[in-house]
Scaffold this motif. Sequence first.
Motif, PDB file in Angstrom:
ATOM      1  N   PRO A  28       0.671  -1.282   0.083  1.00  0.00           N
ATOM      2  CA  PRO A  28      -0.223  -0.088  -0.129  1.00  0.00           C
ATOM      3  C   PRO A  28       0.961   1.238   0.176  1.00  0.00           C
ATOM      4  CG  PRO A  28      -0.957  -1.468   1.614  1.00  0.00           C
ATOM      5  CD  PRO A  28       0.518  -2.397   0.974  1.00  0.00           C
ATOM      6  N   ARG A  29       2.009   1.376   0.891  1.00  0.00           N
ATOM      7  CA  ARG A  29       2.759   2.377   0.925  1.00  0.00           C
ATOM      8  C   ARG A  29       3.417   2.853  -0.462  1.00  0.00           C
ATOM      9  NH1 ARG A  29       1.994   6.469   2.720  1.00  0.00           N
ATOM     10  NH2 ARG A  29       0.896   4.995   4.243  1.00  0.00           N
ATOM     11  N   GLU A  30       3.866   1.631  -1.074  1.00  0.00           N
ATOM     12  CA  GLU A  30       4.633   1.563  -2.539  1.00  0.00           C
ATOM     13  C   GLU A  30       3.527   2.575  -3.532  1.00  0.00           C
ATOM     14  OE1 GLU A  30       5.714  -2.189  -2.968  1.00  0.00           O
ATOM     15  OE2 GLU A  30       7.781  -1.692  -2.321  1.00  0.00           O
ATOM     16  N   GLN A  31       2.186   2.035  -3.290  1.00  0.00           N
ATOM     17  CA  GLN A  31       1.121   2.392  -4.465  1.00  0.00           C
ATOM     18  C   GLN A  31       1.018   3.961  -4.122  1.00  0.00           C
ATOM     19  OE1 GLN A  31      -2.799   0.704  -3.806  1.00  0.00           O
ATOM     20  NE2 GLN A  31      -2.960   0.758  -6.198  1.00  0.00           N
ATOM     21  N   TRP A  36       1.731   9.318  -6.003  1.00  0.00           N
ATOM     22  CA  TRP A  36       1.904  10.622  -5.650  1.00  0.00           C
ATOM     23  C   TRP A  36       2.663  11.199  -6.931  1.00  0.00           C
ATOM     24  CZ3 TRP A  36       0.146  15.027  -4.283  1.00  0.00           C
ATOM     25  CH2 TRP A  36       1.101  16.093  -3.996  1.00  0.00           C
ATOM     26  N   ASN A  37       3.907  10.229  -7.074  1.00  0.00           N
ATOM     27  CA  ASN A  37       4.537  10.606  -8.293  1.00  0.00           C
ATOM     28  C   ASN A  37       4.033  10.848  -9.640  1.00  0.00           C
ATOM     29  OD1 ASN A  37       7.098  10.761  -6.586  1.00  0.00           O
ATOM     30  ND2 ASN A  37       7.340   8.688  -6.965  1.00  0.00           N
ATOM     31  N   GLU A  38       3.144  10.028  -9.824  1.00  0.00           N
ATOM     32  CA  GLU A  38       2.379  10.295 -11.194  1.00  0.00           C
ATOM     33  C   GLU A  38       1.541  11.513 -11.162  1.00  0.00           C
ATOM     34  OE1 GLU A  38       0.138   6.499 -11.316  1.00  0.00           O
ATOM     35  OE2 GLU A  38       1.792   5.343 -12.082  1.00  0.00           O
ATOM     36  N   ILE A  39       0.911  11.922 -10.098  1.00  0.00           N
ATOM     37  CA  ILE A  39       0.096  12.965  -9.832  1.00  0.00           C
ATOM     38  C   ILE A  39       0.947  14.260  -9.964  1.00  0.00           C
ATOM     39  CG2 ILE A  39      -1.126  14.564  -8.326  1.00  0.00           C
ATOM     40  CD1 ILE A  39      -2.407  11.871  -7.262  1.00  0.00           C
ATOM     41  N   LEU A  40       2.301  14.205  -9.562  1.00  0.00           N
ATOM     42  CA  LEU A  40       3.253  15.001  -9.568  1.00  0.00           C
ATOM     43  C   LEU A  40       3.470  15.406 -11.002  1.00  0.00           C
ATOM     44  CD1 LEU A  40       5.696  14.910  -6.740  1.00  0.00           C
ATOM     45  CD2 LEU A  40       4.031  16.729  -7.086  1.00  0.00           C
ATOM     46  N   GLN A  41       3.892  14.441 -11.805  1.00  0.00           N
ATOM     47  CA  GLN A  41       4.433  14.576 -13.342  1.00  0.00           C
ATOM     48  C   GLN A  41       3.051  15.064 -14.152  1.00  0.00           C
ATOM     49  OE1 GLN A  41       7.165  14.143 -14.365  1.00  0.00           O
ATOM     50  NE2 GLN A  41       7.855  13.734 -12.271  1.00  0.00           N
ATOM     51  N   GLU A  42       1.585  14.697 -13.816  1.00  0.00           N
ATOM     52  CA  GLU A  42       0.821  15.210 -14.583  1.00  0.00           C
ATOM     53  C   GLU A  42       0.417  16.751 -13.993  1.00  0.00           C
ATOM     54  OE1 GLU A  42      -2.197  12.417 -13.246  1.00  0.00           O
ATOM     55  OE2 GLU A  42      -1.376  10.770 -14.401  1.00  0.00           O
ATOM     56  N   GLY A 103       5.362  14.713   6.173  1.00  0.00           N
ATOM     57  CA  GLY A 103       5.811  14.401   7.332  1.00  0.00           C
ATOM     58  C   GLY A 103       4.801  13.951   8.256  1.00  0.00           C
ATOM     59  N   GLN A 104       3.435  14.246   7.999  1.00  0.00           N
ATOM     60  CA  GLN A 104       2.062  13.649   8.474  1.00  0.00           C
ATOM     61  C   GLN A 104       1.492  12.402   8.486  1.00  0.00           C
ATOM     62  OE1 GLN A 104       1.099  16.113  11.157  1.00  0.00           O
ATOM     63  NE2 GLN A 104       2.962  17.187  10.474  1.00  0.00           N
ATOM     64  N   ARG A 105       1.985  11.574   7.551  1.00  0.00           N
ATOM     65  CA  ARG A 105       1.867  10.189   7.298  1.00  0.00           C
ATOM     66  C   ARG A 105       0.637  10.220   6.836  1.00  0.00           C
ATOM     67  NH1 ARG A 105       5.718   6.674   9.522  1.00  0.00           N
ATOM     68  NH2 ARG A 105       7.046   7.705  11.171  1.00  0.00           N
ATOM     69  N   MET A 106       0.248  11.189   5.978  1.00  0.00           N
ATOM     70  CA  MET A 106      -1.389  11.199   5.370  1.00  0.00           C
ATOM     71  C   MET A 106      -1.214  10.933   3.839  1.00  0.00           C
ATOM     72  SD  MET A 106      -2.591  14.368   7.621  1.00  0.00           S
ATOM     73  CE  MET A 106      -4.332  14.426   6.874  1.00  0.00           C
TER      74      MET A 106
END
Length: 178
Positions: A28-31, A36-42, A103-106
């Motif tokens: 789940p953390r990897e997903q 998140w990285n995909e959203i950043l690129q988009e 850093g809020q683990r969200m």
Amino acid sequence: MAVTDPSAPTIPSAPRDALGDQVEPEAPREQANRRWNEILQETRVAQTGVQILFGFLLSVAFTPGFKDLGTIDRTIYVVTVVLGAAATGSLIAPVSIHRFLSGQRMKDELVETAHRLMMFGMVLLALTIGSTLLLILRVVLPGLIAEFLVAGVMLYFALCWYALPLWLRRRSTRDDAA
């Protein structure tokens, strides 16, 4: 046509990425990190486009010909600028949210919220582009030609940006079930 043996054991299909390639199952953390990285690129692509368009829109009011616009065209301009501002806010918001929540683990909440903001921002961006096109074409073309051209472009956006991805997702889901 190949005939399958209904008594043969079924082998569960391996997970596939967006392009259909087999991938190892993700934690789940990897997903969340991948999404998140995909959203950043988009976001980088969409932000650049909306910022350039918004900058152009802001400069229009200071051109010599702006004072010659009629009431309808000025209204279209105001609506367009407001849509552009809203699109800019929606497409930049994930960056601000990330800064506040870092850093809020969200990460799961961040990814889901950023996804929704991006989807809404893309709708606002399409409307901004459409109304910008309408404003420009109303100045350049006579009669209702501008409105018909803009309707065609907006239909094209709807097909490319929304209908096609939804159709591909549905087809993929159907293929996975088969």
